[in-house]
Enzyme design. Sequence first.
Site, PDB file in Angstrom:
ATOM      1  N   HIS A  25       0.832  -1.230   0.000  1.00 11.28           N
ATOM      2  CA  HIS A  25       0.000   0.000   0.000  1.00 11.28           C
ATOM      3  C   HIS A  25       0.858   1.268   0.000  1.00 11.28           C
ATOM      4  O   HIS A  25       0.412   2.318   0.462  1.00 11.28           O
ATOM      5  CB  HIS A  25      -0.959   0.029   1.198  1.00 11.28           C
ATOM      6  CG  HIS A  25      -1.709  -1.244   1.406  1.00 11.28           C
ATOM      7  ND1 HIS A  25      -2.929  -1.511   0.839  1.00 11.28           N
ATOM      8  CD2 HIS A  25      -1.384  -2.362   2.117  1.00 11.28           C
ATOM      9  CE1 HIS A  25      -3.345  -2.726   1.194  1.00 11.28           C
ATOM     10  NE2 HIS A  25      -2.408  -3.267   1.965  1.00 11.28           N
TER      11      HIS A  25
ATOM     12  N   SER B 155      16.032  22.136 -14.564  1.00 13.59           N
ATOM     13  CA  SER B 155      14.876  22.983 -14.848  1.00 13.59           C
ATOM     14  C   SER B 155      15.394  24.337 -15.299  1.00 13.59           C
ATOM     15  O   SER B 155      16.407  24.829 -14.798  1.00 13.59           O
ATOM     16  CB  SER B 155      14.033  23.141 -13.584  1.00 13.59           C
ATOM     17  OG  SER B 155      13.285  24.345 -13.654  1.00 13.59           O
TER      18      SER B 155
ATOM     19  N   LYS C  40      16.864  21.814  -9.363  1.00 15.07           N
ATOM     20  CA  LYS C  40      16.154  20.597  -9.789  1.00 15.07           C
ATOM     21  C   LYS C  40      17.024  19.596 -10.545  1.00 15.07           C
ATOM     22  O   LYS C  40      17.927  19.967 -11.285  1.00 15.07           O
ATOM     23  CB  LYS C  40      14.977  20.988 -10.698  1.00 15.07           C
ATOM     24  CG  LYS C  40      13.903  21.758  -9.981  1.00 15.07           C
ATOM     25  CD  LYS C  40      12.925  20.860  -9.282  1.00 15.07           C
ATOM     26  CE  LYS C  40      11.870  20.416 -10.269  1.00 15.07           C
ATOM     27  NZ  LYS C  40      10.815  19.654  -9.629  1.00 15.07           N
TER      28      LYS C  40
ATOM     29  N   GLU D 143      10.423   9.027 -16.122  1.00  8.29           N
ATOM     30  CA  GLU D 143       9.037   9.451 -16.403  1.00  8.29           C
ATOM     31  C   GLU D 143       8.583   9.003 -17.781  1.00  8.29           C
ATOM     32  O   GLU D 143       7.445   8.581 -17.983  1.00  8.29           O
ATOM     33  CB  GLU D 143       8.922  10.975 -16.272  1.00  8.29           C
ATOM     34  CG  GLU D 143       9.105  11.474 -14.849  1.00  8.29           C
ATOM     35  CD  GLU D 143       9.279  12.985 -14.806  1.00  8.29           C
ATOM     36  OE1 GLU D 143       8.257  13.692 -14.779  1.00  8.29           O
ATOM     37  OE2 GLU D 143      10.422  13.463 -14.832  1.00  8.29           O
TER      38      GLU D 143
END
Length: 460
Positions: free
Chosen positions: A157, A278, A284, A291
């Site tokens: 979970h 970024s 970043k 992704e």
Amino acid sequence: MSNKMWGGRFASGPDAIMEAINASIDFDRRLHTQDIAGSKAHAAMLAEVGILSAEDAAAIADGLDAIAAEIESGAFTFSKALEDIHMNVESRLAELIGPAAGRLHTARSRNDQVATDFRLYVRDALDRLDVALATLQEALASKALQHFDAVMPGFTHLQAAQPVTFGHHLLAYVEMLARDRGRMADARRRLNECPLGAAALAGTSFPIDRFATAAALGFDRPMANSLDAVSDRDFVLEALAALSIMAVHLSRFAEEVIIWSSAQFGFVKLSDAWTTGSSIMPQKRNPDAAELVRAKPGRIFGALIGLLTVMKGLPLAYSKDMQEDKEPFFDALDAAELMVAAMTGMVRDMEPVRERMRCAAGAGYSTATDIADWLVRALGLPFREAHHITGRIVALASETGRELDELTLDELRAIEPRITADVFGVLGVENSVKSRTSFGGTAPENVRAQAEAWLQRLRG
Ligand code: ARG
């Protein structure tokens, strides 16, 4: 002008839109290697059985080699008016060798030709993917061996459940990829029958030797039914189904990499090579490659559903609908190959932050099951009762803001008087993973042995 390959009964050529909807050369040019191999096998067989003279067969073979070289070098001009790869090649062959080229299409149709080309193409693709997946497995297994004992939280979970090792987690994917390779091998075995010689749909009156062309192209045997040979694309569907399941696996791993590399988790560091910055936030490091691996399955599932939809309800034998089999497969294959290659690079460079993982493994009362197991082993309690007692111990720790190993023996005894100091031996995360020695369990020695066995198998 009507098509010179089939225009005999046509007075005028196609509408421009007709050409746009009908031509497949923009994508089926990817089949050129397979198309030429199929034609060479066909011509050699025609000569062998005496349908083609030895001189014509030799001229055809040389011409086809010349065309292969032209295509490789980029010198070949593909024509939309010639619809597809088959007619582009044959028409160029006529330019190169003259009328003998017209004899190549004896006892053959584009229907069995394209089915043969595409089987060869999908077979090559599955073979390439098998190698790529083995490489990814090796990257995972060697990283697993390096970190066979690095304790991390195991989740259910997405809540910390029980400690496991990083190596164990990576080896879970090695197992999944092994099944993916198995599914691809199954698909390959079933697809490896040759449609060539089925002709348009009914077979041919020429005395061809389908066993010879099948063998020359590396197929196990010719397909037994000419209607089936030209009309099914289940081999593409099977390959896409196997690719889809593989994509599910890789997307789950990609999602974990994304979570693990976040500042909040900080379990792994990705290398510069697999992250981006970024343009506005200088701090970043975004896990873009992971992704995209997470996102690419959309294309692969789309290809599977798209082709299932094209094929459903199609009457036998060939219909032009089936030309829509190629683009989705090519797109899905490109996506799958990129996914595997990117995951392999990420895994090789990935550095686990062992201390963060270990810390997180101890948080959230993840060794509670070990207390319950201890109560069963040491005191002979039924597991259900041990579970209940442990629940009260966890509640006490939680109410007083402490970890399990910060409770005192007196406090534990107030809950269950028979508890002894031995219980503290099972509270640490290292002891917890060490104790999971059952077959397939996360005990570091287990994991080390599994990683070594995998590496041996993969390198062997
Ligand atoms: N380009 C066609 C395809 O990909 C080749 C087969 C054409 N056959 C025909 N009877 N028109 O399906």
